[in-house]
Design an enzyme around this catalytic site. Structure first.
Site, PDB file in Angstrom:
ATOM      1  N   HIS B  71       0.678  -1.026  -0.005  1.00 53.35           N
ATOM      2  CA  HIS B  71       0.010   0.139  -0.169  1.00 53.35           C
ATOM      3  C   HIS B  71       0.751   1.281   0.140  1.00 53.35           C
ATOM      4  O   HIS B  71       1.937   1.416   0.423  1.00 53.35           O
ATOM      5  CB  HIS B  71      -0.955  -0.107   1.205  1.00 53.35           C
ATOM      6  N   PRO B  72       0.228   2.540  -0.487  1.00 50.09           N
ATOM      7  CA  PRO B  72       1.088   3.606  -0.593  1.00 50.09           C
ATOM      8  C   PRO B  72       0.821   4.462   0.713  1.00 50.09           C
ATOM      9  O   PRO B  72      -0.045   4.242   1.325  1.00 50.09           O
ATOM     10  CB  PRO B  72       0.383   4.264  -1.769  1.00 50.09           C
ATOM     11  N   SER B  88      -6.591   3.586  -5.028  1.00 46.05           N
ATOM     12  CA  SER B  88      -5.970   4.319  -4.335  1.00 46.05           C
ATOM     13  C   SER B  88      -6.285   5.857  -4.392  1.00 46.05           C
ATOM     14  O   SER B  88      -6.653   6.677  -3.528  1.00 46.05           O
ATOM     15  CB  SER B  88      -4.455   3.884  -3.811  1.00 46.05           C
ATOM     16  N   PHE B 123       1.349   2.935   7.315  1.00 44.36           N
ATOM     17  CA  PHE B 123       0.168   3.402   7.909  1.00 44.36           C
ATOM     18  C   PHE B 123      -1.041   2.965   7.140  1.00 44.36           C
ATOM     19  O   PHE B 123      -0.970   3.664   5.877  1.00 44.36           O
ATOM     20  CB  PHE B 123       0.093   4.592   8.391  1.00 44.36           C
ATOM     21  N   ILE B 124      -1.957   2.281   7.481  1.00 40.27           N
ATOM     22  CA  ILE B 124      -3.118   1.758   6.698  1.00 40.27           C
ATOM     23  C   ILE B 124      -4.434   2.319   7.383  1.00 40.27           C
ATOM     24  O   ILE B 124      -4.752   1.780   8.414  1.00 40.27           O
ATOM     25  CB  ILE B 124      -2.992   0.499   6.055  1.00 40.27           C
TER      26      ILE B 124
END
Lengths: 294, 294, 294, 294
Positions: B71-72, B88, B123-124
């Site tokens: 994930h970015p 995203s 961090f998601i």
């Protein structure tokens, strides 16, 4: 409408002025105001109203019946003929009773007639904040009562009318305030750092957002009451919006993408601006309660 | 966005099309979709999501770590460089992360760096319905967690992201519906003849009033569910308004001139359009509760 | 007490037997039973009581006054002189009014005298399940009412007395049942696998544990109602005990060593054994609600 | 068991005595106590526990794993061989784990083995107040977790064990107290003159009735807290009984002959005797709520 009289001014009035000021709050019945003269002065509308209510409640039944019958029919002949007291005219107008359609008028007339035929007195309902729909539901429900129950109910409604009239005539005492408290019943603790917005939906003063708050460690508003005193805390309808979604996100609750609860609105009415209203929220991620607290 | 694929269509697809359709719901990790191929076909998004979630949850920790790191950063370098996946990009845009001020950007960058330094992964947060404020509160709260707890939390958030992405790609099964029930806890009985209005506040379909109801003798909506099936019952935020004031007036409760409760709003989110949501009201003249029922 | 008459038996009775059977439920006023003769037969005590109540409510005020005054004083001269009807004797005895101390007797006599002097009729309270303390609180509160309100209240109490007397004379219809439902408002879902114990605290039938249950996936009792029909579902006081502590432990809630909630008792009364009582629990780890549902 | 050490005594101890006193609250891991030595003295068990918990939470994962594995199996080989620490022996005994039947023992052994095979460490549950049934439900639920989630859960349970052990070793600070508040949500006001009885069901001090109260005009207990200080306000299970029936009778609510609510019990646990517990009741004639307030 002229500006309200303060309780201090009322206290200084002679009997004639006192009656001229508050004699009309019980429709066409200045004897109610007269009977509280020796309890004056009053330090609040609440205590004045309580005294007047007491005078009515302890009066003999004939006198109460006369008081009931001193009121006009709702949307009745007096209204059509322009014979209402100024107070009744304003109240009936606010409830939309001055713009009934022909068929609505006939319906009201029929209900009024049935009611009087059954009970022997006029139907009374405090209508200032009621809609036509409310008035008709109430009419239908009350037609089923016994005469005694209706008699009592009319007196109760008259006390409410008097209360609302006092609030237009007098400036309330400066004692009222609004508080809040937020508890997290999933975590068993005060909900801290919750954002709350307060709006005035209707009533005296600015309409719209009138306060933004964040709860402290005890789940209460930092800085004390949200509203305080007769300039801020006025009769009307108010709305809290609680940012419950952000709070539970902060607490690490595993909320859905579209959380069941995010911004929780609570809409509540303030009827007595001299009183303390405590309007709390008990919340968990999937449910909440509110109530008038103390 | 192209129109959603039906579950029937998905069921007919070969493996390559299946992956092309739902392979992106776990960011840059088509292996998740691949691992549920032999459980196909799926009769609901709920069951497809459950299978994919199961595949992730039972994967070894290295594989979960890779999934997290696929994930970015939120509002991070990839976003600035225009290198986000389409999914995203849309999600970060909806949360306003594409229009941060310079100082907000710096704050996010600092948080992202701290977080990665402490935990060793990105961090998601499922941000589609979150505001900047929510994201930052969440960031601050989660920085205090242990690494293990955060690892678990990131996986939980990834499952939510996948759920929301599935809902944009597929048409839900036609099984969801919304019901209501109103109980009068002062009278100990169902609240009958209460008027209720239903609005869609946001989400798929018409915004505004979408239904008007009156409760029957059991306090339920005449005519069955208020919303039913995937055309009506869509992901979004809804609002009931209960005319509690008129109900208690009809019951003969002695309400104030400005009643504490009159029109009670309940705002709730629908996250799973294939599910049954029961959203009742328990009310007395001075308090009420609601919750997600069943 | 002889064994209760079934509704089927009542339906076959001639007028004289009907009056002999239910004529005493309105004290010394068989006219009430007479006036429902042409509505017979009745398929439930509920419908018989409703008809009798209707006959009273629509009677003229003089007749109601006579009905009120057909009752003895509570703990009054008739009781001392042994002149009570069998029904009144039993009811006053159950409330402990036959064993008052001298000073309690004097207090009752004084209240009775004040009440009669103020209102012109006797004080009536359905006392079968009341304690001396309840009776005295009620006495004091009601002395403050207006005459009309008290008149209405006495009639209301007489209807309750009649209801309770009907329940001792007749066997209820076989229609009543008790259900339960447990919702987890922290998780937003039915509480499954929760252990529940049902006890009868007082009333007809076995006292003590009368059922043990475990909730199913919908939070309801497996196997349908907890109690069903006039053999099981009797007038009395009942108690659920919900093992909320174990449920939240199973759900992974981080409870305290001594959890705030572990075994949650709900004590509730069944007054109408022909009716459906739904008595649910809404719980989170730190709070719960219950109510009479439907 | 020797009598508890006061916080004042603890404050005067040298390091060796401090470790001797509280070194065992984290099983076989005196390093936890050592690491808080320079934060001493502590003015409450709460602050000492917080410091010890902080030391564990910020320790590296290997050290936490060692702490977990310093615990014995529940009902495991160490117990059979008599090799438990005194603390573990007492705790397992209180939960009935020293009197398992042969088949129960085999079930525990099987669960322990499965758990260790899946996660690589021992199953930990704070068992002092748990029954065998709770322990087994918890075991089954937790076997479904991921390793990381279980690791976190074991550490959480260890903190609870430490808390309960501190409470047996030290005398709490004298700061805790219990308050109550009763609101009438049908009337929208505090419930006055309601009788309340407080019992201690289990825990330190007299078992049985320990207080009788009547609410004042604000719905609170006259005379301040119901329990106050470390002599009265002890860890344990307590029960309020609220005489809701009499209250609503006094208010003129038209209750049934067998009222739905009469004596309402609330059973709640006190886990932290240094804290303020506010345990209120919100009631109407047909429903009520409670929660841990503040």
């Amino acid at each position: 409408m002229s500006s309200p009289v303060t309780l201090a001014d009322l206290a200084k009035m002679d009997n004639a002025d006192f009656i001229a000021t508050v004699g009309g709050v019980y429709e066409n019945s200045p004897w109610v105001a007269e009977s509280v003269l020796n309890s004056a002065p009053f330090d609040s509308i609440t205590s004045l109203h309580k005294a007047m209510k007491g005078a009515v409640d302890s009066a003999p039944e004939e006198k109460k019946l006369a008081l009931i019958n001193a009121h006009p029919d709702l949307a009745g002949k007096a209204a059509l003929a322009g014979e209402l007291t100024a107070e009744s005219k304003e109240e009936q107008g606010k409830a939309g009773l001055d713009t009934l359609t022909q068929s609505e008028l006939e319906h009201f007339t029929k209900m009024n007639d049935e009611y009087k035929a059954k009970f022997g007195f006029v139907f009374i309902l405090a209508v200032r904040n009621a809609t036509k729909h409310t008035i008709l539901s109430s009419f239908e429900a009350r037609l089923k009562n016994t005469r005694m129950k209706e008699f009592e109910e009319c007196v109760t409604q008259i006390h409410k009318i008097a209360w609302m009239r006092l609030l237009t005539v007098l400036e309330p005492a400066d004692t009222g305030f609004l508080t809040c408290h937020v508890l997290d019943t999933a975590g068993g603790k005060p909900a801290d750092k919750m954002k709350i917005v307060l709006k005035r939906v209707s009533g005296g003063g600015k309409i719209g957002v009138i306060g933004e708050f964040v709860t402290n460690d005890d789940g209460r508003l930092t800085g004390g009451p949200a509203l305080k005193g007769n300039k801020e805390f006025t009769v009307g309808v108010y709305e809290w919006t609680f940012n419950v979604g952000d709070y539970f996100a902060k607490e690490g609750s595993s909320l859905a993408g579209t959380p069941f609860l995010s911004n929780v609105p609570l809409v509540f009415g303030i009827d007595n601006p001299e009183d303390h209203y405590h309007v709390p929220l008990l919340c968990s991620p999937y449910g909440y309660s509110t109530y008038r607290g103390s």
